[in-house]
Design an enzyme around this catalytic site. Structure first.
Site, PDB file in Angstrom:
ATOM      1  N   TYR A  22       0.835  -1.198   0.000  1.00  0.00           N
ATOM      2  CA  TYR A  22       0.000   0.000   0.000  1.00  0.00           C
ATOM      3  C   TYR A  22       0.869   1.247   0.000  1.00  0.00           C
ATOM      4  CZ  TYR A  22      -3.865  -3.072   1.095  1.00  0.00           C
ATOM      5  OH  TYR A  22      -4.803  -4.055   1.041  1.00  0.00           O
ATOM      6  N   ASN A  45     -13.615   0.113  -4.547  1.00  0.00           N
ATOM      7  CA  ASN A  45     -13.284   0.150  -5.965  1.00  0.00           C
ATOM      8  C   ASN A  45     -14.432  -0.370  -6.814  1.00  0.00           C
ATOM      9  OD1 ASN A  45     -12.736  -2.527  -7.466  1.00  0.00           O
ATOM     10  ND2 ASN A  45     -11.924  -2.857  -5.432  1.00  0.00           N
ATOM     11  N   CYS A  53      -6.846  -6.229  -6.949  1.00  0.00           N
ATOM     12  CA  CYS A  53      -6.683  -5.663  -5.618  1.00  0.00           C
ATOM     13  C   CYS A  53      -6.003  -6.651  -4.682  1.00  0.00           C
ATOM     14  CB  CYS A  53      -8.031  -5.291  -5.039  1.00  0.00           C
ATOM     15  SG  CYS A  53      -9.317  -5.034  -6.229  1.00  0.00           S
ATOM     16  N   HIS A  54      -6.073  -7.923  -5.020  1.00  0.00           N
ATOM     17  CA  HIS A  54      -5.517  -8.940  -4.136  1.00  0.00           C
ATOM     18  C   HIS A  54      -4.002  -8.975  -4.179  1.00  0.00           C
ATOM     19  CE1 HIS A  54      -6.093 -10.788  -8.096  1.00  0.00           C
ATOM     20  NE2 HIS A  54      -5.007 -11.486  -7.818  1.00  0.00           N
ATOM     21  N   GLU A  80      -1.132 -17.650  -7.708  1.00  0.00           N
ATOM     22  CA  GLU A  80      -0.314 -16.907  -8.665  1.00  0.00           C
ATOM     23  C   GLU A  80       1.166 -17.157  -8.434  1.00  0.00           C
ATOM     24  OE1 GLU A  80      -1.396 -12.864  -8.920  1.00  0.00           O
ATOM     25  OE2 GLU A  80      -3.314 -13.351  -9.836  1.00  0.00           O
TER      26      GLU A  80
END
Length: 98
Positions: A22, A45, A53-54, A80
């Site tokens: 962030y 959002n 966002c993750h 991921e």
DNA sequence: CCAAGGGCCGTCT
DNA sequence: GAGACGGCCCTTG
């Protein structure tokens, strides 16, 4: 409006398999201590799908919160290729910097 | 315009 | 290493 859009764009530039914090994100858009603002934007959002966002985590290495649930976030990240242990990321080198 | 909240951060015990 | 405080910035009601 401009800021938040800027944030989303930056976020989209984060490659899969990497994450950002962030704080870094805030800096990237021009606000030094606006980490909380970022969180607020992410939560509200309007594009929760097209915006990853993750892929945003705390600068401390923790995963942080998520609108749909922190476990979901963790799950996606591990999918991921990010290694997560006890809600924290192990390889901080996976953090993408702008 | 004023007030409050929020997916946080850095520092100090 | 873990818990407690205070502070900063934006968005929304």
């Amino acid at each position: 409006m401009k800021l938040e859009h800027r944030v989303y764009e930056k976020l989209l530039k984060v490659p899969k398999g990497k994450v950002t914090t962030y704080s870094e994100l805030a800096k990237a858009v021009g606000i030094k201590n606006g980490q909380r603002s970022i969180g607020q934007m992410m939560k509200k959002n309007p594009f929760p799908v097209i915006v990853p966002c993750h892929r945003v985590i705390l600068s401390t290495g923790k995963i942080g919160g998520y609108a749909w649930g922190e476990k979901v976030k963790t799950n996606m990240l591990s999918k991921e290729g990010i290694t997560i242990k006890k809600g924290k990321i192990l390889d901080k080198d996976r953090i993408f910097r702008f």
